[in-house]
Motif scaffolding. Sequence first.
Motif, PDB file in Angstrom:
ATOM      1  N   TYR A 695      -9.864  -3.864   2.476  1.00 44.42           N
ATOM      2  CA  TYR A 695      -9.573  -3.422   3.835  1.00 44.42           C
ATOM      3  C   TYR A 695      -8.387  -4.169   4.429  1.00 44.42           C
ATOM      4  O   TYR A 695      -7.626  -3.604   5.226  1.00 44.42           O
ATOM      5  CB  TYR A 695     -10.817  -3.631   4.700  1.00 44.42           C
ATOM      6  CG  TYR A 695     -10.714  -3.025   6.083  1.00 44.42           C
ATOM      7  CD1 TYR A 695     -10.916  -1.660   6.277  1.00 44.42           C
ATOM      8  CD2 TYR A 695     -10.403  -3.803   7.188  1.00 44.42           C
ATOM      9  CE1 TYR A 695     -10.819  -1.092   7.538  1.00 44.42           C
ATOM     10  CE2 TYR A 695     -10.300  -3.254   8.456  1.00 44.42           C
ATOM     11  CZ  TYR A 695     -10.509  -1.897   8.620  1.00 44.42           C
ATOM     12  OH  TYR A 695     -10.400  -1.346   9.874  1.00 44.42           O
ATOM     13  N   PHE A 696      -8.218  -5.443   4.039  1.00 44.02           N
ATOM     14  CA  PHE A 696      -7.139  -6.259   4.600  1.00 44.02           C
ATOM     15  C   PHE A 696      -5.986  -6.471   3.626  1.00 44.02           C
ATOM     16  O   PHE A 696      -5.176  -7.376   3.805  1.00 44.02           O
ATOM     17  CB  PHE A 696      -7.699  -7.610   5.071  1.00 44.02           C
ATOM     18  CG  PHE A 696      -8.584  -7.493   6.271  1.00 44.02           C
ATOM     19  CD1 PHE A 696      -8.054  -7.328   7.535  1.00 44.02           C
ATOM     20  CD2 PHE A 696      -9.965  -7.512   6.141  1.00 44.02           C
ATOM     21  CE1 PHE A 696      -8.871  -7.209   8.647  1.00 44.02           C
ATOM     22  CE2 PHE A 696     -10.793  -7.390   7.236  1.00 44.02           C
ATOM     23  CZ  PHE A 696     -10.249  -7.238   8.497  1.00 44.02           C
ATOM     24  N   ASN A 697      -5.945  -5.650   2.575  1.00 45.34           N
ATOM     25  CA  ASN A 697      -4.814  -5.633   1.643  1.00 45.34           C
ATOM     26  C   ASN A 697      -4.559  -7.016   1.039  1.00 45.34           C
ATOM     27  O   ASN A 697      -3.483  -7.601   1.206  1.00 45.34           O
ATOM     28  CB  ASN A 697      -3.555  -5.117   2.349  1.00 45.34           C
ATOM     29  CG  ASN A 697      -2.481  -4.702   1.357  1.00 45.34           C
ATOM     30  OD1 ASN A 697      -2.761  -4.453   0.182  1.00 45.34           O
ATOM     31  ND2 ASN A 697      -1.248  -4.629   1.810  1.00 45.34           N
ATOM     32  N   ARG A 698      -5.547  -7.504   0.316  1.00 46.66           N
ATOM     33  CA  ARG A 698      -5.412  -8.773  -0.412  1.00 46.66           C
ATOM     34  C   ARG A 698      -5.478  -8.468  -1.916  1.00 46.66           C
ATOM     35  O   ARG A 698      -6.492  -8.722  -2.568  1.00 46.66           O
ATOM     36  CB  ARG A 698      -6.520  -9.734  -0.028  1.00 46.66           C
ATOM     37  CG  ARG A 698      -6.512 -10.198   1.422  1.00 46.66           C
ATOM     38  CD  ARG A 698      -5.447 -11.240   1.648  1.00 46.66           C
ATOM     39  NE  ARG A 698      -5.468 -11.788   2.991  1.00 46.66           N
ATOM     40  CZ  ARG A 698      -5.768 -13.059   3.289  1.00 46.66           C
ATOM     41  NH1 ARG A 698      -6.063 -13.908   2.332  1.00 46.66           N
ATOM     42  NH2 ARG A 698      -5.749 -13.468   4.538  1.00 46.66           N
ATOM     43  N   PRO A 699      -4.416  -7.895  -2.495  1.00 52.34           N
ATOM     44  CA  PRO A 699      -4.490  -7.469  -3.900  1.00 52.34           C
ATOM     45  C   PRO A 699      -4.674  -8.620  -4.877  1.00 52.34           C
ATOM     46  O   PRO A 699      -5.324  -8.456  -5.911  1.00 52.34           O
ATOM     47  CB  PRO A 699      -3.149  -6.752  -4.118  1.00 52.34           C
ATOM     48  CG  PRO A 699      -2.242  -7.278  -3.060  1.00 52.34           C
ATOM     49  CD  PRO A 699      -3.106  -7.581  -1.884  1.00 52.34           C
ATOM     50  N   LYS A 728      -6.714   3.410   3.419  1.00 53.34           N
ATOM     51  CA  LYS A 728      -5.736   2.564   4.109  1.00 53.34           C
ATOM     52  C   LYS A 728      -4.347   2.659   3.500  1.00 53.34           C
ATOM     53  O   LYS A 728      -3.381   2.146   4.064  1.00 53.34           O
ATOM     54  CB  LYS A 728      -6.213   1.103   4.063  1.00 53.34           C
ATOM     55  CG  LYS A 728      -7.522   0.845   4.786  1.00 53.34           C
ATOM     56  CD  LYS A 728      -7.351   0.718   6.279  1.00 53.34           C
ATOM     57  CE  LYS A 728      -6.748  -0.613   6.642  1.00 53.34           C
ATOM     58  NZ  LYS A 728      -6.664  -0.800   8.099  1.00 53.34           N
ATOM     59  N   GLY A 729      -4.241   3.273   2.337  1.00 50.28           N
ATOM     60  CA  GLY A 729      -2.933   3.435   1.704  1.00 50.28           C
ATOM     61  C   GLY A 729      -2.408   2.174   1.051  1.00 50.28           C
ATOM     62  O   GLY A 729      -1.188   1.989   0.951  1.00 50.28           O
ATOM     63  N   PHE A 730      -3.311   1.300   0.566  1.00 50.52           N
ATOM     64  CA  PHE A 730      -2.893   0.055  -0.076  1.00 50.52           C
ATOM     65  C   PHE A 730      -2.821   0.278  -1.591  1.00 50.52           C
ATOM     66  O   PHE A 730      -3.817   0.143  -2.303  1.00 50.52           O
ATOM     67  CB  PHE A 730      -3.869  -1.074   0.254  1.00 50.52           C
ATOM     68  CG  PHE A 730      -3.934  -1.406   1.725  1.00 50.52           C
ATOM     69  CD1 PHE A 730      -2.812  -1.284   2.530  1.00 50.52           C
ATOM     70  CD2 PHE A 730      -5.118  -1.822   2.304  1.00 50.52           C
ATOM     71  CE1 PHE A 730      -2.865  -1.587   3.885  1.00 50.52           C
ATOM     72  CE2 PHE A 730      -5.191  -2.126   3.651  1.00 50.52           C
ATOM     73  CZ  PHE A 730      -4.060  -2.012   4.439  1.00 50.52           C
ATOM     74  N   ILE A 761     -10.717  13.141  -3.121  1.00 51.63           N
ATOM     75  CA  ILE A 761      -9.726  13.996  -2.464  1.00 51.63           C
ATOM     76  C   ILE A 761      -8.595  13.158  -1.876  1.00 51.63           C
ATOM     77  O   ILE A 761      -7.412  13.495  -2.015  1.00 51.63           O
ATOM     78  CB  ILE A 761     -10.413  14.849  -1.380  1.00 51.63           C
ATOM     79  CG1 ILE A 761     -11.363  15.851  -2.042  1.00 51.63           C
ATOM     80  CG2 ILE A 761      -9.392  15.574  -0.512  1.00 51.63           C
ATOM     81  CD1 ILE A 761     -12.255  16.588  -1.068  1.00 51.63           C
ATOM     82  N   VAL A 762      -8.961  12.055  -1.229  1.00 55.50           N
ATOM     83  CA  VAL A 762      -7.930  11.166  -0.669  1.00 55.50           C
ATOM     84  C   VAL A 762      -7.057  10.603  -1.776  1.00 55.50           C
ATOM     85  O   VAL A 762      -5.824  10.510  -1.646  1.00 55.50           O
ATOM     86  CB  VAL A 762      -8.593  10.026   0.142  1.00 55.50           C
ATOM     87  CG1 VAL A 762      -7.561   8.996   0.570  1.00 55.50           C
ATOM     88  CG2 VAL A 762      -9.309  10.582   1.355  1.00 55.50           C
ATOM     89  N   LEU A 763      -7.678  10.212  -2.891  1.00 58.11           N
ATOM     90  CA  LEU A 763      -6.918   9.692  -4.034  1.00 58.11           C
ATOM     91  C   LEU A 763      -5.938  10.742  -4.553  1.00 58.11           C
ATOM     92  O   LEU A 763      -4.759  10.442  -4.791  1.00 58.11           O
ATOM     93  CB  LEU A 763      -7.875   9.296  -5.151  1.00 58.11           C
ATOM     94  CG  LEU A 763      -8.504   7.910  -5.100  1.00 58.11           C
ATOM     95  CD1 LEU A 763      -9.478   7.756  -6.250  1.00 58.11           C
ATOM     96  CD2 LEU A 763      -7.447   6.838  -5.171  1.00 58.11           C
TER      97      LEU A 763
END
Length: 1205
Positions: A695-699, A728-730, A761-763
Motif C-alpha cells: 500500500y505504501f510502495n515499499r518494493p 495503487k499502480g505500484f 481485471i485491474v491487472l
Amino acid sequence: MENSQLYIPLLSKVFPEESNTTSSITSSFTRFLSKSLEPELYSMKAAIFDINSSFGKILPNYLHCPYGIVAMEKLPDETHFLAATYEGYALIFDIKTGHIDDKKICERLSDVKAFPFAKVSLFLGDSSIFTLSVPNFNIGEIKFESSVKSIAQSADKKELYILLEKELIKIEPPDFENRQIVLTGENYLSLCMSPNKKFAIANKEGKLFIYDLGFIKIGEAQLRKETIVKIFSASESKVVTMNCRKKIIKIIEIGSFEIITEIKTNDSASCVAITNNEKTLIYSENSSIVFWNIQANKIEGKINAHEDRIRYLGLSLNNDCIYSCGIDGKFSVLKYPEFSVEKTKKAHKFEVNPWNGDIIIHTKKELKLWDFDRDFDKELDELENFNRKFDILNIKIVKKDIIIYLYSNCVCKINTSTNEKKIFKLSGDRHDSFICAEISPDGKFLATGGHSQKLCLWDIDTMTKQKEFKGHDNYIHCILFLPYSKIISSGCATGIIRFWGLETEKEVISALKAHDKVIEVLKVIKDETILIVGCDYGIVTIWKWREKLLLNTINPNGGNIKDIYIVPDERSMITCSYHGKISFWCLETYSRLFFYDTKTFIWNLRLTDDNKHLMYIDSRTNINEGKIHNKNCEIVMKSNPLISDIVQACGHGNNYDYMKYVSCIISNRRVAYDPDMDNWIILPYKINTLHLYSYFNRPVHLKAALSNQASLFNNIYNQNPLSLSASKGFESCLNAIIASMGKYLSHNPYSFSSISNSTLIVLNKSGYSTIDNFYRFAFTKYEGYRTTKFCDDSVNTPIFRHSNDPIPVESDFLSPNDKKQEEKPIKFMHSLIACGLSFGTKDSIDFLNSIRDSPNSRILITKFIQSLLDYKWNKLKWMMYTQALLYLIFMLLLSVYVLDFIDAKKQTIVLLSFSTLLTFYEVYQFFASPLDYIKDIWNYVDLIRSYFTINYAIFIWCDYDSVTAHDFLAYLVIVSWLRGIAYFRLFKNTRYMVNLLTEVVKDMFSFLILLFYSTAAFSFIFTVLDDEGWSYLKYLTISYRIDLGDFDTSYMNSMQWLFFVLATMSNMIIMLNLLISIMSITLDRVQEFSEIADKKELVGMIIELETLLFWRRKLEGTHYFHLCQEDKADDKEKNMATRVHAIKRNLKAFQNETRHEINEVVGEVRGLREAVMEMKETLKILVEEKSRQKREINESMLSVEEVKF
C-alpha cells in the motif's frame, strides 16, 4: 512482549485532559463505520488512518535532549521535570512545549531533588550538593568532607536527608547551613525513605537496616551487596532491593526479612517504580521497560522505549503515564499499556460445556466444575485412587448437566446437578484401555478407541455396546463423527484413517493413508467435504477425503499437533502444537496469520462457548527442560483476538517494536527491513506487513518479505498485496510479487487463491510488462498425490473442466474405463487463481473485456488464457455458427433475388422478412448489452444493411424512382457482402486473413491521403494545360487511371506529356511500390503478432456471444480452470511471437544492464574527477601555506639580523 495482544483504546491520549474534539469525533466515526458498514464500504485508507491514530496514541512521545541525563525529578505539575547530566548541566523540561532550559553547575552531576515550596532544587555532585533557585537560576554549593552516597526527601518535601559514607544528615531547606546528624555508621551505600519516614539503609557489607520515624532501628538483615530503591505498601512493610552485578531484584518483607519475590533480570536494572495499587512493579532493563505482575509473579509485558540504558523511570500521579529518560538523550512519555488479562487455574485437562459455558477441569486429585467468570469451583469427584498409569484420558460433555470421563477401560458418568455418579467397566481386560473417545452430535452414543484396535459404539445411557468396527492394525488415537454423511472415522498410530457407515457398519471408502505416524486430530469443514488431519510430528494435511485428494500440507513448526479448532465461520483455524506454538491460520489460502510461542509444553486447546476466550493447558515447563511436572500444569485463558473489534497488534515478540515499525512505514520514514515483523498482524483488519509494503510502495521491503515466505492472505476488505499494488499502480511492488509466485505456489498452491476477479481485471487493464508471467505462474502442471499419468488412446483430449477448488479431481476427467489401457501419456493443468468462467456472468464478461483491451497483449498467448478461450469458444461457437448460417441464407436469398427476381414485389417481401429477422437480432443484442453493442463496428454495418433493405422495399412497393431503388439495392449488396467478411473470423485460417486485411487498411490510411493529394495535384495541372475543353472531374478520372496504369495519350500535347511522365513516375511507380512496401511491413507485423491477433478476434466473438446470455448476469461466476491434455515430449510454447518477444526482453534487459553499468562507470569517473580537483585544491593550499611559512621565516631572520646589527 512475548505472545502479547496489546489492547489500544481508540480514544486514548497521553494527556486525557487535552483531548482534541475533532480527533475524538473522527475516531468515533471511524469505529462506527467499522461496526456498521459492510467491509467493502470501509476502505483500506480508513483502516490505515485508524491504525496510525491508535498506534500513535499508545507509542511513546519523545523529547530530545543534547546532554547525557543521569537523573531526573518530576515536579508536582507533572509537565516540568528537573534533570542532572553527565556534563554538569541542570535542565528544566517542559514536556508540553518541548522547551529545555539549561544551566552549567559543575563538571559532573549524579542526582537531583526538588523542593517546590522553597523554590529550590538540589543537584548531587561528588562531595557537594548544588542548589539552584528558580526562576532566577542562582547557584549555591554545599560541601561535605566525604562523598555523598545518596539523598532522599520526606513525603512533604520539606526535609532533606543526605547519606554520607559514615553518617546520615538531616537538612531543612532553604536553611542548608543547619545540619543535623541523625545516624552514624560505616560504609553506607544507599538510602531509601518511605512516605511516612520509614528508612531503609544498606551498607557495603550487604546489611540492610530499617529505621522508624524516630531513627530507632526496627530490624536488620544480612543480604548481598544490594541497593535499596523503594519502600512500598500501605503499611510500608515491603522494600525493593537491586543487585546490579547479580541482575536480581528482590521484594523483601520488612518485619521478617523474608524474600517475597525474586526477579532475575536479563540485564542490570537501574530504575524501579510501583503502581498505586501495588500490583505491578515496573523496572528498567537496559533500554526496555518491564512490567512485573507482583501477584502472579510473572512478566506482563516489555516495551523497548529507548535506544540505550534507561536512567530514570517514573509514574504520573494517577498512573496513566510512564515517564522515562535514557542515555540516548530521549525523554519519553508513554501511555500506560493495557495488557491482555490472562486467567489461570491449576489443571491437567479440561473441557468446555457448550450449553452453559462451565469448564470441567481435572487436577489429578479431583474433578471440578469451574465458573471462570466468578472464579468459583465445585467439586464433582475425588480422584485420589488414580495413578499415572490409569489417569483420566478424556472428559466429555454429554448434555447440559451430564458429563463423562474415561480412564483405563472404565467410564464414569456424573450428573453435575445432583452429583449422581455411575461407573461402567466397558472391557474385561484392564490392559485393553482407551486412548480416545467422542460423543455423537445427537448425544446418544459414545465412541471409543484404543489399544484394542477396534472402534466401539456404546449407548450413552446404558453403556452397552451397540456396534464394533474392525480394520485398524494399530492403536486408535482419534475419532470423528460426520453426522450429515452418517459416517464415523478414526485415525490410528500408523497414519491410516478409516471411514465406516453408521448404518451399514461397513467401510464406505477404502482406507486413507494420511500420514506416516500417529493421527492426533481429525476435523471437517465445508459440509464435511474437507478433512483436516493433524499428526504427532507437527504436520497438518488437508484432504478431499472421498476422492483421497491431498489439497495442501501446512507445518506449524511446533512439534506434535495436539488440537485443532475451526472458527465457526470456517475462515480461520487454530492449531495447538505440543512444543508451545498456537498458530492462527487463514483457511482461504491456508496461510498462517500469526502465532504465539509459549516456549512451554502445551495441549488441550479449546474456546469458550461464546468464542471470546482461548484456553489451553500450559505445563509451565520450558521445552528445553524436557520433563513435565504435572503439579505446575494449569489452564491459561486469554482473549480470542480473532473476534475482537479493538485495534490490536498480534504476534510473537514485542508489540511496541512492531507498532514503531508500522508507524515508520505509514509515515514514510526510513526503516530497515526486519523479518520478525512478517509474523505479525493488525486485527480486526487482518492487515500484515505485506499489505503495508504494497500500500505504501515499499518494493525493497516487499521483495525481502516475499523471499522470507511471509504469509499472503486477504484483509477484511478482500484486498491482498497483489490487489493493493495493482489498484495503487505500484509496478515495482507488483513485479516483486509476481516474481515470487513460483516459489510460493510450489509450497502452497492456495497462496494466490484469494485473488478476486476484479483484481485480475485491474491487472489486465494496467498492462504491466510482467502480467504475462503472472498468468504463466498461475496455470501449472498438477503434480498431485497419486495422479494418473496415462489413459486409453480413445480418450479425446484436451478435456476442460472448472471447479470451486484449485486442485483438479481426476474423476471429473476420466472414468475408470478410460484408465484401463495405458496408451496415451496425459497431464493435468490447473489454474491457481479463480476467474470469470461461467458463461454470461458479469465476472466473465468483464474479465474477457479486460483481456481484449489489455495494453500487454502477450497475455493472450499464455497457456492459461489460450486454454480458457478455447474452452469458452468450444462451448459457445454453435451460437455463432447458427448466426453465420442465418446470414448465409440471407446472402443466398439476396443473390437469387438480384439474379432472377429483381424488382419483384412478392419476392421482396421474403427478402425484407429475413432482413427483419436479422434486425430483431440486432435489437436483442442492443438491449442485452448496450455499451458492448455500440463499441462493435460490425453492428453499425448491420444497421446500415437494414436501412437499405427497408428503403429499397419501400421504393419497390410504392413504385418510386426505379433508378434510386436500384441504387439502394446496390448499396445493400455492397454492405451485405462487406458484413459477410466478419463471419470468416469463425475459422482460424480465414481469421488470420481478415485480421491482415483490417491491418492493411489501417496502415494504408496515411498513404492514401498522400496518393489522393498527388492525384488531385496532377489533375489540376492537366486541367490548366487542357486543349480539349474537358472538365476538372474528367482530368481527375484520368489522373486516377494513370495511378492504376490505365491511360490514353492520344489527346496529350507536349506539356501534358511532360507531366504525364512525372505522374507515372511519382504515383504509379514510387507511390504504388511504397504501398507494396507498407503492405509487406504490415504482413511481417501481422505474422509476428498473428497468434495475438487471432486470440483478440476470438475474445471479441466470445464477448459478443456471452452478452446475449443476459439472464445469467447476476450469477456467481468465478471458478478455477482445469485441463487434461496429452503430455507431449516438448510442450513448450514454440510460436514465433513468444520467441521474438523473449529475444526482445533479453535485449532490453541487456540494454538496461549495460546502461546501468555505464552510469556507474560515469559516476566513478566523476567521483575521481572531483577527488582530483579536491587534491589540486589541497595541494594549492599547501603550496600557499609553505610559501607563507617561508616568507615568515625570512622576515624573522631579517628581524634577528636587524636586532644583532
